[in-house]
Design an enzyme around this catalytic site. Sequence first.
Site, PDB file in Angstrom:
ATOM      1  N   ARG A   1     -23.494 -53.349 -14.760  1.00 45.15           N
ATOM      2  CA  ARG A   1     -23.798 -51.917 -14.665  1.00 45.15           C
ATOM      3  C   ARG A   1     -24.304 -51.551 -13.268  1.00 45.15           C
ATOM      4  O   ARG A   1     -23.917 -50.526 -12.703  1.00 45.15           O
ATOM      5  CB  ARG A   1     -24.851 -51.545 -15.714  1.00 45.15           C
TER       6      ARG A   1
ATOM      7  N   ARG B   1     -35.033 -52.560 -27.452  1.00 41.86           N
ATOM      8  CA  ARG B   1     -34.472 -53.831 -27.912  1.00 41.86           C
ATOM      9  C   ARG B   1     -35.540 -54.685 -28.586  1.00 41.86           C
ATOM     10  O   ARG B   1     -35.265 -55.389 -29.552  1.00 41.86           O
ATOM     11  CB  ARG B   1     -33.862 -54.579 -26.731  1.00 41.86           C
TER      12      ARG B   1
ATOM     13  N   ASP C   1     -26.322 -55.978 -17.499  1.00 44.75           N
ATOM     14  CA  ASP C   1     -27.090 -55.092 -16.624  1.00 44.75           C
ATOM     15  C   ASP C   1     -26.615 -55.233 -15.173  1.00 44.75           C
ATOM     16  O   ASP C   1     -26.533 -54.249 -14.434  1.00 44.75           O
ATOM     17  CB  ASP C   1     -28.581 -55.437 -16.707  1.00 44.75           C
TER      18      ASP C   1
ATOM     19  N   SER D   1     -26.795 -64.063 -23.237  1.00 45.39           N
ATOM     20  CA  SER D   1     -26.003 -63.298 -22.261  1.00 45.39           C
ATOM     21  C   SER D   1     -26.892 -62.625 -21.224  1.00 45.39           C
ATOM     22  O   SER D   1     -26.447 -62.299 -20.121  1.00 45.39           O
ATOM     23  CB  SER D   1     -25.144 -62.250 -22.968  1.00 45.39           C
TER      24      SER D   1
END
Length: 317
Positions: free
Chosen positions: A154, A91, A151, A146
Amino acid sequence: MESKTSKVSIVGAGAVGSTLAYAGLMRGFARTVALYDINKAKVEAEALDLAQGIQFMPEATVLGSNEVDVVEGSDVVVITAGAKQQPGQSRMDLAGATISLMDKVLPPLLKVAPDAIYILVTNPVDVVTLAAIKKSGMDPAQMFGSGTALDTSRLRHQVAARCDVAVGNVHAYIAGEHGDSEVALWSSATIGGQPLTQWRDRDGNIVMTPEVREQMHHDVMRSAYTIIEGKGATNYAVGAAGARIVEAVLGDQRRIMPVSTLIDYEGVGEVCMSLPAVIGRNGIEHHATVPMDDAERAALLESARSIRATADKFDVH
């Protein structure tokens, strides 16, 4: 007197933006949903496709335009536009391109929607959120990313599956960077009020052993890479997460979610990173204090340093 209805604008009609709009419309998060993208044909087509399904959703008006005026009067603006993560890229590799894009996108948005709450859903979200706050001068409570909301989702999904319980009974957070240095806060995690590390299966065996937790954390951190390698982009879970954050704002829900906010981290300085925060109609109401052990604190410090190092590389102050 006419009552005011809510309006959400989504900047970027790509996979994430259009999926977030769909998730939000299905949940009925606003009376008007506007898509804004420089690709006229794409944004108009996405808006039309969404609008033609409104019969099967809570009533709403869907707009789509390549003109920024479509965002005017928004209560919430969600920015999903940014450089696309390619297979093999981290990222952080996207930072320069996305920060440059924010330089172009933010001024006209703030001109037409100066009072909106701004939520950034674009990578690397922590560095980009910091740059956006600094360049715009916005109140950090009204502009945030966000972060690790996705994560955390998840992680809870994997814990629920492993422990054979409903995901709604799992309370656990990923904090820090939305990326490779993210931190799982195991010491405060619970299932139905019981510490996660003490959860036993039907045969009385401890489920979440240190080895299981380590592997699970790794899998959560690598999830985006796995999905991108398989189908080119992540969109469903992040779209649902983004819609849920918007819902928390517009509904003044005081919902606790780990989102990327500006903090002055001791020993590091100003960074945007995720810690559990109370989200309401004013944006970030305040942070929630979550217990951490020494290892988690140390890992979070390293995560903050990683974010700050990338911000320094792009002269974000």
